[in-house]
Scaffold this motif. Structure first.
Motif, PDB file in Angstrom:
ATOM      1  N   TYR A  14      46.906  51.895  36.369  1.00 41.52           N
ATOM      2  CA  TYR A  14      47.249  53.945  37.046  1.00 41.52           C
ATOM      3  C   TYR A  14      48.833  53.958  37.093  1.00 41.52           C
ATOM      4  CZ  TYR A  14      42.913  52.593  39.001  1.00 41.52           C
ATOM      5  OH  TYR A  14      40.879  51.776  38.873  1.00 41.52           O
ATOM      6  N   LEU A  17      51.829  52.087  37.951  1.00 43.60           N
ATOM      7  CA  LEU A  17      51.129  50.621  38.735  1.00 43.60           C
ATOM      8  C   LEU A  17      50.285  49.938  38.164  1.00 43.60           C
ATOM      9  CD1 LEU A  17      50.689  49.840  41.669  1.00 43.60           C
ATOM     10  CD2 LEU A  17      48.529  50.848  41.309  1.00 43.60           C
ATOM     11  N   ALA A  19      47.882  47.962  38.561  1.00 41.43           N
ATOM     12  CA  ALA A  19      46.382  47.212  39.574  1.00 41.43           C
ATOM     13  C   ALA A  19      46.082  46.258  39.375  1.00 41.43           C
ATOM     14  CB  ALA A  19      45.018  48.299  39.739  1.00 41.43           C
ATOM     15  N   PRO A  38      44.427  40.041  49.132  1.00 39.21           N
ATOM     16  CA  PRO A  38      45.393  40.938  50.208  1.00 39.21           C
ATOM     17  C   PRO A  38      44.681  42.539  49.623  1.00 39.21           C
ATOM     18  CG  PRO A  38      46.995  39.424  49.831  1.00 39.21           C
ATOM     19  CD  PRO A  38      45.631  39.252  48.954  1.00 39.21           C
ATOM     20  N   ASN A  39      45.056  43.137  50.713  1.00 36.30           N
ATOM     21  CA  ASN A  39      44.629  44.744  50.030  1.00 36.30           C
ATOM     22  C   ASN A  39      45.205  45.473  48.968  1.00 36.30           C
ATOM     23  OD1 ASN A  39      42.012  45.505  51.875  1.00 36.30           O
ATOM     24  ND2 ASN A  39      43.282  46.557  53.869  1.00 36.30           N
ATOM     25  N   GLY A  40      44.667  45.618  47.853  1.00 38.83           N
ATOM     26  CA  GLY A  40      45.338  46.284  46.888  1.00 38.83           C
ATOM     27  C   GLY A  40      45.960  45.219  46.001  1.00 38.83           C
ATOM     28  N   ALA A  41      45.135  43.996  45.730  1.00 36.25           N
ATOM     29  CA  ALA A  41      45.006  43.132  44.880  1.00 36.25           C
ATOM     30  C   ALA A  41      44.459  43.553  43.253  1.00 36.25           C
ATOM     31  CB  ALA A  41      44.747  41.518  45.588  1.00 36.25           C
ATOM     32  N   GLY A  42      43.275  44.260  43.346  1.00 36.89           N
ATOM     33  CA  GLY A  42      43.188  44.825  42.050  1.00 36.89           C
ATOM     34  C   GLY A  42      41.593  44.414  42.148  1.00 36.89           C
ATOM     35  N   LYS A  43      40.937  44.007  43.385  1.00 35.89           N
ATOM     36  CA  LYS A  43      39.131  43.494  43.415  1.00 35.89           C
ATOM     37  C   LYS A  43      38.277  44.526  42.719  1.00 35.89           C
ATOM     38  CE  LYS A  43      39.744  42.304  47.862  1.00 35.89           C
ATOM     39  NZ  LYS A  43      41.293  42.744  48.502  1.00 35.89           N
ATOM     40  N   THR A  44      38.310  45.663  43.744  1.00 33.87           N
ATOM     41  CA  THR A  44      37.839  46.815  43.384  1.00 33.87           C
ATOM     42  C   THR A  44      37.957  47.059  41.923  1.00 33.87           C
ATOM     43  OG1 THR A  44      36.970  47.553  45.432  1.00 33.87           O
ATOM     44  CG2 THR A  44      36.798  49.178  43.797  1.00 33.87           C
ATOM     45  N   THR A  45      38.723  47.078  41.141  1.00 33.84           N
ATOM     46  CA  THR A  45      39.358  47.734  40.271  1.00 33.84           C
ATOM     47  C   THR A  45      38.758  46.862  38.704  1.00 33.84           C
ATOM     48  OG1 THR A  45      41.508  48.741  40.468  1.00 33.84           O
ATOM     49  CG2 THR A  45      41.417  47.817  38.147  1.00 33.84           C
TER      50      THR A  45
HETATM   51  N1  LIG Z   1      41.999  55.740  40.604  1.00 35.08           N
HETATM   52  C1  LIG Z   1      42.997  55.099  41.230  1.00 35.08           C
HETATM   53  N2  LIG Z   1      44.134  55.963  41.151  1.00 35.08           N
HETATM   54  C2  LIG Z   1      45.613  55.128  41.388  1.00 35.08           C
HETATM   55  N3  LIG Z   1      45.705  53.689  42.159  1.00 35.08           N
HETATM   56  C3  LIG Z   1      44.281  53.499  42.377  1.00 35.08           C
HETATM   57  C4  LIG Z   1      43.344  53.992  42.068  1.00 35.08           C
HETATM   58  N4  LIG Z   1      42.209  52.914  42.453  1.00 35.08           N
HETATM   59  C5  LIG Z   1      43.190  51.848  42.904  1.00 35.08           C
HETATM   60  N5  LIG Z   1      44.483  51.950  42.920  1.00 35.08           N
HETATM   61  C6  LIG Z   1      46.034  51.226  43.243  1.00 35.08           C
HETATM   62  O1  LIG Z   1      45.484  49.851  42.187  1.00 35.08           O
HETATM   63  C7  LIG Z   1      45.235  49.103  43.153  1.00 35.08           C
HETATM   64  C8  LIG Z   1      44.666  48.235  43.365  1.00 35.08           C
HETATM   65  O2  LIG Z   1      43.539  48.656  44.479  1.00 35.08           O
HETATM   66  P1  LIG Z   1      42.102  48.475  44.265  1.00 35.08           P
HETATM   67  O3  LIG Z   1      41.417  47.481  42.859  1.00 35.08           O
HETATM   68  O4  LIG Z   1      40.625  49.154  44.641  1.00 35.08           O
HETATM   69  O5  LIG Z   1      42.521  46.794  45.436  1.00 35.08           O
HETATM   70  P2  LIG Z   1      41.928  45.999  46.299  1.00 35.08           P
HETATM   71  O6  LIG Z   1      39.671  45.916  45.791  1.00 35.08           O
HETATM   72  O7  LIG Z   1      41.887  44.298  46.118  1.00 35.08           O
HETATM   73  O8  LIG Z   1      41.956  46.363  47.604  1.00 35.08           O
HETATM   74  C9  LIG Z   1      46.123  49.584  44.409  1.00 35.08           C
HETATM   75  O9  LIG Z   1      47.685  49.578  45.208  1.00 35.08           O
HETATM   76  C10 LIG Z   1      45.451  50.598  44.879  1.00 35.08           C
HETATM   77  O10 LIG Z   1      45.955  51.927  45.355  1.00 35.08           O
END
Ligand SMILES: Nc1ncnc2c1ncn2[C@@H]1O[C@H](COP(=O)(O)OP(=O)(O)O)[C@@H](O)[C@H]1O
Ligand SMILES: [Mg+2]
Length: 239
Positions: A14, A17, A19, A38-45
């Protein structure tokens, strides 16, 4: 190992960054695989990329022996990728049963044809057949899982299903997940490590988009690399 899901060097940026940074993942047919970090690890990504709602900047995704990297989410859903979101998505004005039947009909053609299976799925849950707007958060969570199952997924992606559940709802969710048939492969993202360790065959740990480790729950629990990956970002997290 040849897996149902094979992810190679998957990368998502992103802006500046990173991710997700060149992540590899193999999930065998029938496996329960958890991704923690941890939060921000990239799991949802990672889940977004596997579901096809987000496109990678690099790497490859194979599902059931087929390269799906360039396929959109609807095509992947038809191939058998089912998804539960971080916030439950149900039709509030429909009954519990109709939510399941309509979700099944969308994937498999015909409300009437899916109705018997929808009844069976409903009977396996601890939730009433009422207008979905009246269900609690935890009941909606269970309903969303039943809706995904009505589409007969081969792979079920779960993003923090235990978030915001009461103790009773948590144990109901644990029971529903542990009773899923092995015809459904599970990729679970979850902060509640008691659920992860109870359910998962293998666990992958990510931190700041980087691969940290993969192992059995016992191996992950005992790993000093994993302990420090968590401690650096989330000192309060106990594994
Ligand atoms: N749409 C987006 N735009 C910019 N940054 C994003 C977006 N989605 C996620 N991020 C960033 O990517 C990183 C991984 O996010 P995410 O996958 O949501 O982590 P997790 O689910 O592990 O908490 C984080 O730093 C988050 O801020
Ligand atoms: Mg997330």
């Amino acid at each position: 190992m040849r897996g149902l899901l094979e992810v190679d060097a998957l990368t998502r940026r992103y802006g500046s960054l990173v991710a997700l940074d060149r992540i590899d993942l193999r999930i065998g047919e029938g496996e329960r695989h958890a991704v923690i970090g941890p939060n921000g690890a990239g799991k949802t990504t990672l889940l977004d990329l596997v579901a096809g709602v987000s496109r990678p900047n690099g790497g490859r995704i194979r599902f059931a022996g087929r390269d799906v990297t360039r396929l959109g989410p609807a095509r992947r859903a038809r191939l058998g990728v089912g998804r539960i979101h971080q916030r439950p998505a149900v039709w509030p004005s429909l009954s519990t049963l109709d939510n399941i039947a309509v979700a099944g009909a969308r994937h498999r053609g015909g409300y009437r044809r899916t109705l018997p299976e929808a009844r069976k799925l409903l009977s396996s849950l601890a939730i009433p057949d009422v207008t979905a707007a009246r269900l609690s958060h935890g009941q909606r969570r269970q309903l969303e899982i039943a809706m995904a199952l009505a589409g007969r997924p081969r792979l079920l992606l779960l993003d923090e299903p235990a978030a915001g559940l009461s103790a009773v709802e948590f144990s109901q969710l644990s029971a529903v997940l542990s009773e899923l048939p092995r015809t459904v492969t599970v990729l679970l993202v979850e902060h509640r490590l008691d659920l992860v360790y109870a359910l998962a065959d293998r666990v992958t740990v990510l931190r700041d988009g980087q691969y940290v480790a993969t192992g059995t729950p016992d191996e992950i629990r005992a790993s000093s690399t994993v302990q420090s990956a968590y401690a650096a970002r989330q000192p309060e997290a106990v594994i």
